[in-house]
Motif scaffolding. Sequence first.
Motif, short mmCIF file in Angstrom:
data_model
loop_
_atom_site.label_atom_id
_atom_site.label_comp_id
_atom_site.label_asym_id
_atom_site.label_seq_id
_atom_site.Cartn_x
_atom_site.Cartn_y
_atom_site.Cartn_z
N LEU A 184 37.00 47.46 18.57
CA LEU A 184 36.26 48.66 18.95
C LEU A 184 34.86 48.57 18.36
O LEU A 184 34.71 48.30 17.17
N LEU A 186 31.54 50.82 17.76
CA LEU A 186 31.07 52.20 17.74
C LEU A 186 29.62 52.28 17.29
O LEU A 186 29.16 51.44 16.50
N ARG A 191 30.65 56.17 12.11
CA ARG A 191 31.50 55.51 11.11
C ARG A 191 32.33 56.52 10.32
O ARG A 191 33.50 56.27 10.03
N MET A 194 35.70 57.55 11.73
CA MET A 194 36.79 56.58 11.62
C MET A 194 37.29 56.44 10.18
O MET A 194 38.41 56.01 9.95
N GLY A 208 40.62 54.69 11.17
CA GLY A 208 40.45 53.25 11.31
C GLY A 208 41.66 52.48 10.81
O GLY A 208 42.14 51.56 11.47
N VAL A 219 37.54 47.60 13.82
CA VAL A 219 36.41 48.46 14.18
C VAL A 219 35.11 47.84 13.67
O VAL A 219 35.03 47.42 12.51
N TYR A 221 30.69 48.40 13.69
CA TYR A 221 29.65 49.42 13.85
C TYR A 221 28.31 48.73 14.09
O TYR A 221 28.02 47.69 13.49
N LEU A 240 35.55 48.99 23.91
CA LEU A 240 36.89 48.58 23.49
C LEU A 240 37.25 47.33 24.28
O LEU A 240 37.12 47.32 25.50
#
Length: 308
Positions: A184, A186, A191, A194, A208, A219, A221, A240
């Motif tokens: 994922l 993002l 942040r 999650m 997360g 995950v 960022y 995703l």
Amino acid sequence: MANNTLEQILNVEAADGPFSVGDAVLEQTLRDFIQLQSNTIAIATDLVGVRSVPWLEFKWYTGVGGSFSYPLDDVALADPTKVGTVNYTTKLEKGQGRVTFLDAVRLRGESWENIDRQQLGIVRARADAIDNKILTDLMAGFGQSSAAAATFGSAGADEEGDLLGLMDKIFLNARVSGNEPMALVLPSDKRSSMLNTQLFGNVVESLGDHMGRIANLSVYYTRDHTGGHTSAALGNDALLLIPGAETAEFFTYNGEGFVETELTRIPGLGYDWLLTSYMGSVIHEMQDTQSAGSGKNDRIAKLTGVRA
């Protein structure tokens, strides 16, 4: 070399001057360091396959659809899947970073070790360019999409439900087993949504950690979104995907006759340091899935509206 400090490794000035034999070794060390460090800083290189290649353009040919006939009569013969003219290509493009080390600065006491920080700044900028290229192509190559219930972290948000629902779309339409690890991506300002802990069943953990435990989700960022950086590959959305070389690949040119780093004397001014890279990426088209062709891959999905 094994016991040298980073400053010593990056110091491209040897006793005989910038064009001595010793500098050639240090320049190659710097070249290897730049490639490794840029890929390490970039988060998008964890999402795709990464290769150094000896070509600037490549074309893939793919069949329109793969089939397997079963059951067949003992004397029957299956029709072949023909590889025809259906294809997609990638082209590596040129990028450069450049800095001039002025004599005026060096004469006032600035050392090569300190000036090397400017080179590392170019390395970081190259990593940003790599992220932008890969993330932009992944965003353009999504095969599935859905909208978030609300922006992540807001009162009406259902981050877990949004992600699980989008995973279902990937596993429904892509040719995968359903047990593959997921990734994922993002926007950086989400942040906290999650990492904020909450109660899942009888376990208190972050979203997360929870998604990593139940769905094998990693995950990442990025600042490459609207309002977060000079470019905005993600916009206000999230990615995703099933990471790996079957989904997409990133290439850097490393063929013969190519000089990636150059240190040149500018008479009366100083030393000019130039970094050149040829880079590109490709979304592998899965012709036998729902979003066949056109640079799309059902292993990639977009979740819209995770931020406002």
